[in-house]
Design a protein around this motif. Structure first.
Motif, PDB file in Angstrom:
ATOM      1  N   ALA A  22      37.678  32.152  43.537  1.00 54.37           N
ATOM      2  CA  ALA A  22      39.071  32.009  43.094  1.00 54.37           C
ATOM      3  C   ALA A  22      39.144  31.262  41.762  1.00 54.37           C
ATOM      4  N   ASP A  25      37.896  33.579  39.055  1.00 55.55           N
ATOM      5  CA  ASP A  25      38.866  34.656  38.798  1.00 55.55           C
ATOM      6  C   ASP A  25      40.007  34.173  37.903  1.00 55.55           C
ATOM      7  N   VAL A  26      40.475  32.950  38.143  1.00 56.71           N
ATOM      8  CA  VAL A  26      41.562  32.419  37.305  1.00 56.71           C
ATOM      9  C   VAL A  26      41.050  32.135  35.890  1.00 56.71           C
ATOM     10  N   VAL A  28      39.200  33.952  34.134  1.00 57.43           N
ATOM     11  CA  VAL A  28      39.159  35.184  33.318  1.00 57.43           C
ATOM     12  C   VAL A  28      40.412  35.308  32.433  1.00 57.43           C
ATOM     13  N   PRO A  29      41.630  35.278  33.000  1.00 52.35           N
ATOM     14  CA  PRO A  29      42.803  35.298  32.106  1.00 52.35           C
ATOM     15  C   PRO A  29      42.905  34.057  31.227  1.00 52.35           C
ATOM     16  N   MET A  30      42.379  32.924  31.678  1.00 50.55           N
ATOM     17  CA  MET A  30      42.415  31.717  30.845  1.00 50.55           C
ATOM     18  C   MET A  30      41.574  31.917  29.584  1.00 50.55           C
ATOM     19  N   ASP A  32      41.117  34.654  27.988  1.00 46.39           N
ATOM     20  CA  ASP A  32      41.872  35.476  27.030  1.00 46.39           C
ATOM     21  C   ASP A  32      42.766  34.610  26.145  1.00 46.39           C
ATOM     22  N   ARG A  36      43.634  33.957  21.582  1.00 50.23           N
ATOM     23  CA  ARG A  36      44.908  34.389  20.985  1.00 50.23           C
ATOM     24  C   ARG A  36      45.261  33.571  19.751  1.00 50.23           C
ATOM     25  N   LYS A  40      48.480  28.596  23.555  1.00 51.01           N
ATOM     26  CA  LYS A  40      49.206  27.655  24.397  1.00 51.01           C
ATOM     27  C   LYS A  40      50.088  28.397  25.382  1.00 51.01           C
ATOM     28  N   VAL A  41      49.979  28.000  26.638  1.00 45.79           N
ATOM     29  CA  VAL A  41      50.855  28.530  27.696  1.00 45.79           C
ATOM     30  C   VAL A  41      51.472  27.321  28.416  1.00 45.79           C
ATOM     31  N   PRO A  42      52.633  27.519  29.058  1.00 44.14           N
ATOM     32  CA  PRO A  42      53.404  26.340  29.478  1.00 44.14           C
ATOM     33  C   PRO A  42      53.194  25.735  30.878  1.00 44.14           C
ATOM     34  N   PRO A  43      52.278  26.189  31.727  1.00 44.66           N
ATOM     35  CA  PRO A  43      52.388  25.780  33.139  1.00 44.66           C
ATOM     36  C   PRO A  43      52.230  24.286  33.402  1.00 44.66           C
ATOM     37  N   LEU A  71      47.114  24.379  28.107  1.00 40.44           N
ATOM     38  CA  LEU A  71      48.041  24.590  29.231  1.00 40.44           C
ATOM     39  C   LEU A  71      49.287  23.717  29.106  1.00 40.44           C
ATOM     40  N   TYR A 301      44.791  24.054  36.046  1.00 38.82           N
ATOM     41  CA  TYR A 301      45.938  24.825  36.533  1.00 38.82           C
ATOM     42  C   TYR A 301      46.005  24.803  38.057  1.00 38.82           C
ATOM     43  N   LEU A 302      44.869  25.094  38.688  1.00 39.29           N
ATOM     44  CA  LEU A 302      44.862  25.187  40.151  1.00 39.29           C
ATOM     45  C   LEU A 302      45.116  23.829  40.808  1.00 39.29           C
TER      46      LEU A 302
END
Lengths: 313, 187
Positions: A22, A25-26, A28-30, A32, A36, A40-43, A71, A301-302
């Motif tokens: 798990a 798997d998370v 992998v998109p991180m 990407d 970019r 920066k993403v907001p979670p 993050l 994140y998790l």
């Protein structure tokens, strides 16, 4: 999910294959996100991550800091050399101080095994072990496993050799615990003085020559040789160590043709690994650094979303 | 509690016709598809965007680029959930800057997913404009968001569940209205 019933990440020991999968798997998109234009993403907006390193580090500490920033968490690095630790403040008081300032998660590295476990028991903050003595370095194992899975497509059933100072290596221990969850066959290669007792009882095959140990392996993880071990008399000179154990393209021949070479860094070129091999296509050493950020983003994140009150302190 | 199916509001043929109509509307509204790109919101917006692209190709002879957006990291409820939802990849293999991006999703409800998708898109570039296509609009908006293309408007109550199934994920095409009921009622 992974951290539903788990407050901290203290080691790979006890993490199951489903939990490791798990996390990977998370990641992998991180990964990407790192490539970019807008990294920066907001979670984790409004969350605070503190890194507390009692041992020097560039890549692990920087990679946690960037992972938090990508993050949108606020990250603070506590430099032990300029902190109250120098005035004799106890570890417990330092941790409490960071906790009451409002930090949500602390990343800790210490030269003594078990320190992160002690901290975890004495704080409501979540704790990530970034390396404790000769015990564990779980995020290094996770990034190694991510890199192997990315290159090989799977972790299941691979033969992985760990080369070098296994005895003093938390990286080796964490890798062994993690890879065994996927049925990997593990080998340790190095001089007898750098092998810990009882390695065979962990299910690891021990080799004292590169030629035998590398036969048919899918992955070689080359460990850094710490120069201070020479003073302890565990090997005579760096030159002599390199003469027998420095991994070069020629010496890698008994391995599988598609062998993957890893190194946690920082490298001693010409001691444990030749520069030519480190810079060749079979090596994923730079990729490991990028993957380290991705895996740490996945962990932050998790571990940090969700309602904290529900987790047993 | 268990889920009981109350009504089947679209079958495979109805879904096909709705998507065909939306394809024509996208072409008409944008006077062709020169700058158009379709981006489906994971998961069921993905297959729907692919189907719209296939229809548009039949109509205009042009293959518009199709992307896939995962909005998990942009959700506004992350801090209230007990555990973190799985994150999947965002796959937009083209530059969205200066394009007309048509966001595609299966159901428009509170509008919160679309709000998250708008933020996610803008982190990828600066589109000329963003339009919204949904198969079902079931009302109950909590944000000032409105669809540009709607397959079917379905008045619902908030205790009902609208489930869109697509062949690619669920093995069949249909839209059903379901409701959560107490187990005792069925005894």
């Amino acid at each position: 999910m992974v951290f539903e019933n788990r407050k901290d990440l203290l080691g790979m020991k006890g993490l199951g294959a489903d939990e490791i999968t798990a996390i990977l798997d998370v990641a992998v998109p991180m990964k990407d996100i790192i490539s970019r234009d807008i990294k920066k993403v907001p979670p984790l907006r409004g969350k605070v991550v503190v890194t507390l390193f009692y041992e020097p580090s560039t890549r692990t500490r920087t990679s946690f800091e960037l992972a938090g920033k990508y993050l949108s968490a606020d990250t603070v690095n506590l430099a032990v050399t300029t902190s109250s630790v120098q005035k004799g403040e106890s570890l417990r008081d330092t941790i409490k101080t960071i906790e009451v300032m409002g930090a949500d998660l602390i990343v800790i590295r210490h030269s003594m095994s078990g320190v992160p476990h002690y901290v975890a028991r004495n704080t409501s903050m979540r704790v990530i072990n970034a390396g404790d003595g000769v015990n564990e370095h779980p995020t290094q194992a996770l990034l190694d496993m991510f890199t192997i899975r990315e290159r090989k497509g799977t972790l299941e059933g691979l033969t992985v050799a760990i080369l070098g100072d296994i005895r003093h290596s938390r990286v080796a221990r964490s890798n062994i615990f993690g890879l065994q969850q996927f049925g990997c066959r593990l080998r340790a290669i190095g001089p007898p003085t750098l092998m810990p007792p009882g390695l065979e009882s962990l299910g690891v095959e021990v080799f004292h020559s590169l030629e035998d140990g590398l036969e048919g392996v899918d992955v070689v993880n080359v460990l850094r040789l710490q120069r201070e071990r020479q003073q302890q008399g565990l090997f005579p000179t760096l030159e002599e160590y390199a003469a027998r154990f420095c991994l070069t393209p020629e010496r890698l021949r008994p391995a599988r043709p598609d062998v993957l070479v890893l190194h946690p860094g920082p490298m001693n070129r010409g001691v444990e690994i030749s520069g030519a091999l480190a810079d060749s296509a079979v090596s994923a050493i730079n990729e490991q650094v990028t993957n380290g950020v991705a895996v740490r983003m996945a962990l932050l994140y998790l571990m940090m979303g969700g309602a904290r009150d529900e987790i047993a302190g | 509690m268990k889920v009981v199916e109350k009504a089947r509001i679209m079958d495979e043929a109805a879904m096909r016709r709705a998507l065909t109509r939306i394809s024509h509307e996208v072409v008409e509204r944008n006077k062709g598809v020169a700058d158009v790109a379709l981006i489906g919101i994971r998961r069921r917006g993905g297959p729907l965007a692919e189907r719209l692209a296939a229809r548009i190709q039949e109509i205009e002879g042009v293959r518009v680029p199709v992307g896939l957006l995962d909005i998990t990291l942009y959700r506004d409820d992350l801090t209230t959930l007990a555990s973190q939802p799985m994150v999947r990849r965002t796959e937009v293999p083209f530059d969205i800057t200066d394009r007309v991006v048509v966001l595609v999703d299966d159901v428009l409800y509170t509008g919160r997913t679309v709000r998250a998708a708008l933020d996610a898109l803008i982190d990828l570039g600066r589109p000329k404009c963003i339009q919204l296509a949904v198969l079902i609009d079931r009302g109950h908006r909590e944000l000032p968001i409105k669809a540009d293309y709607v397959g079917k408007n379905v008045p619902t109550s908030s205790n009902e569940i609208v489930t869109v199934r697509v062949v690619e994920i669920d093995g069949k095409d249909e839209v059903v209205i379901e409701e959560l009921v107490e187990d005792q009622q069925s005894l």
